[in-house]
Design an enzyme around this catalytic site. Structure first.
Site, mmCIF file in Angstrom:
data_model
loop_
_atom_site.group_PDB
_atom_site.id
_atom_site.type_symbol
_atom_site.label_atom_id
_atom_site.label_comp_id
_atom_site.label_asym_id
_atom_site.label_seq_id
_atom_site.Cartn_x
_atom_site.Cartn_y
_atom_site.Cartn_z
ATOM 1 N N LEU A 52 32.453 0.118 -7.498
ATOM 2 C CA LEU A 52 31.385 -0.570 -7.940
ATOM 3 C C LEU A 52 31.575 -1.963 -8.264
ATOM 4 O O LEU A 52 30.641 -3.011 -8.252
ATOM 5 C CB LEU A 52 30.296 0.214 -9.093
ATOM 6 C CG LEU A 52 29.843 1.486 -8.824
ATOM 7 C CD1 LEU A 52 29.537 2.196 -9.903
ATOM 8 C CD2 LEU A 52 28.800 1.592 -7.511
ATOM 9 N N GLY A 55 36.505 -4.977 -13.185
ATOM 10 C CA GLY A 55 36.446 -5.644 -14.595
ATOM 11 C C GLY A 55 37.816 -6.500 -14.979
ATOM 12 O O GLY A 55 38.433 -6.456 -14.213
ATOM 13 N N LYS A 59 39.128 -1.349 -12.719
ATOM 14 C CA LYS A 59 38.129 -1.014 -11.804
ATOM 15 C C LYS A 59 37.094 -0.109 -11.951
ATOM 16 O O LYS A 59 37.195 0.662 -13.047
ATOM 17 C CB LYS A 59 38.500 -0.570 -10.288
ATOM 18 C CG LYS A 59 39.316 0.461 -10.161
ATOM 19 C CD LYS A 59 40.026 0.714 -8.716
ATOM 20 C CE LYS A 59 40.580 2.027 -8.648
ATOM 21 N NZ LYS A 59 41.079 2.405 -7.258
ATOM 22 N N VAL A 60 35.638 -0.147 -11.456
ATOM 23 C CA VAL A 60 34.844 0.605 -11.923
ATOM 24 C C VAL A 60 34.235 1.538 -10.717
ATOM 25 O O VAL A 60 34.109 0.795 -9.554
ATOM 26 C CB VAL A 60 33.488 -0.121 -12.242
ATOM 27 C CG1 VAL A 60 32.281 0.674 -12.731
ATOM 28 C CG2 VAL A 60 34.077 -1.076 -13.657
ATOM 29 N N LYS A 75 34.987 3.332 -15.697
ATOM 30 C CA LYS A 75 35.959 2.407 -15.661
ATOM 31 C C LYS A 75 37.168 3.077 -16.105
ATOM 32 O O LYS A 75 37.055 3.695 -17.312
ATOM 33 C CB LYS A 75 35.626 1.296 -16.618
ATOM 34 C CG LYS A 75 36.446 0.167 -16.580
ATOM 35 C CD LYS A 75 35.795 -1.219 -17.490
ATOM 36 C CE LYS A 75 36.564 -2.067 -17.471
ATOM 37 N NZ LYS A 75 36.027 -3.343 -17.917
ATOM 38 N N ASP A 168 33.465 -13.947 -22.624
ATOM 39 C CA ASP A 168 33.588 -13.721 -20.942
ATOM 40 C C ASP A 168 32.132 -13.673 -20.452
ATOM 41 O O ASP A 168 31.782 -13.087 -19.408
ATOM 42 C CB ASP A 168 34.666 -12.753 -20.453
ATOM 43 C CG ASP A 168 34.816 -13.107 -18.932
ATOM 44 O OD1 ASP A 168 34.741 -14.363 -18.603
ATOM 45 O OD2 ASP A 168 35.182 -12.271 -18.266
#
EC number: 2.7.11.1
Length: 384
Positions: A52, A55, A59-60, A75, A168
């Site tokens: 998806l 990050g 990864k997600v 995640k 961020d």
């Protein structure tokens, strides 16, 4: 959907000595810290290979809750102090307004390494800018931009009230809950978040296009970093391009750093011709190079352009058209920023500053050349 194979399921196992448990825990109250579940995440969730997103620290993936069928986002972070910090800060914020909720956290072994798995609500509406790009000929107005900024500000206000700096805040970390018109915009990815009460924020980790001037050098910085990012996001929402650019193809160039430090940006026509003075004033207050002069989140939320958004003019903006025309470029910019996220640790004292006279906004110049070649370009706003 690609379900997990037996091998994949077996690769996510409880750590030694862990006990079994039950299913979906739901989001805790804001600010509540919880211990990760020690049994296998695959007991509760069916994992997919569908990625998806990426990050800062991991990864997600797409996943589904076995009992309810609820679609979620998973995640995976390899266990480390930094990963624990990300989980802790996101847990503290989870349940807050306009912040992506955590549903569960697991501590498992993956390929022989201890890892943390964060199960979050699935944000099926996609990224902020993608949603605007997809509008086609439907006009995007200044009032809509004000409402979006109010929602983002609400999330930042919640974090700052708990002495958390996100550090961020950028469009890629702002996602919609669904494709529906009434979808909610939420902030995610706490990979760079820090508590501002423990120590001054001095780590130079950031996404370059949305970074505050004080992050570019040895100065200490705090929640005002997030306020600077709000200014950059607001600028892009109102015209479709950012106020600062790298001209060298690098994620961040000496010339770009110089312009950010000096607060050198403009409101060029025709994109800014009909934007209200209130909006421009708010951007100036957010992009102050001195953090002590920059608006606080409370001042931002009390600004008339934010707290009286219903009376902000419904002026059609160039934003959707610019984002659509420069779509390929924006994908490149996002890739540059993603690759730079975890690696930007620059000794800025060693960098030779580029002469401003040789620095040009290449994207804006490109747009101007295209406009010069088309007599109808200046009327683009009216045709959105």
């Amino acid at each position: 959907m690609d379900g997990e194979t037996a091998g994949e399921k077996g690769s996510l196992v409880p750590p030694p000595g862990a006990l079994g448990g039950s299913a979906l825990g739901g989001a805790p109250a804001p600010g509540v810290r919880r211990e990760p579940k020690k049994y296998a995440v695959t007991d509760d969730y069916q994992l997919s290979k569908q990625v998806l997103g990426l990050g800062v620290n991991g990864k997600v993936l797409e996943c589904y809750h076995r009992r309810s069928g609820q679609k979620c986002a998973l995640k995976l972070l390899y266990d480390s102090p930094k990963a624990r910090q990300e989980v802790d800060h996101h847990w503290q914020a989870s349940g807050g307004p306009h912040i992506v909720r955590i549903l569960d956290v697991y501590e498992n072994m993956h390929h022989g390494k201890r890892c943390l798995l964060i199960v979050m609500e699935c944000m099926e509406g996609g990224e902020l800018f993608s949603r605007i790009q997809e509008r086609g000929d439907q006009a995007f107005t200044e009032r809509e931009a004000a409402e979006i900024m109010r929602d983002i500000g609400t999330a930042i206000q919640f974090l700052h009230s708990r002495n958390i700096a996100h550090r961020d805040v950028k469009p890629e970390n702002l996602l919609y809950t669904s494709k529906e018109k009434d979808a909610v915009l939420k902030l995610t990815d706490f990979g760079f978040a820090k508590e501002t009460t423990q120590n001054a924020l001095q780590t130079p980790c950031y996404t370059p296009y949305y970074v505050a001037p004080e992050v570019l050098g040895p100065e200490k910085y705090d929640k005002s970093c997030d306020m600077w990012s709000l200014g950059v996001i607001m600028y892009i929402l109102l015209c479709g391009f950012p106020p600062f650019y790298s001209n060298t193809g690098q994620a961040i160039s000496p010339g770009m750093k110089r312009r950010i430090r000096l607060g050198q940006y403009s409101f060029p026509n025709p994109e800014w011709l009909d934007v209200s003075e209130d909006a421009k004033q708010l951007i100036r207050l957010l992009l102050k190079t001195d953090p002590t002069e920059r608006l606080t989140i409370m001042q931002f939320m009390n600004h008339p352009w934010i707290n009286q958004s219903m009376v902000v003019p419904q002026t059609p903006l160039y934003t959707a058209r610019v984002l659509q025309e420069d779509k390929d470029h924006w994908d490149d910019v996002k890739e540059e920023m993603t690759s730079a996220l975890a690696t930007m640790r620059v000794d800025y004292d060693q960098v030779k500053i580029k002469d401003l006279k040789t620095s040009n906004n290449r994207l804006l110049n490109k747009r101007r050349k295209k406009q010069a070649g088309s007599s109808s370009a200046s009327q683009g706003c009216n045709n959105q």
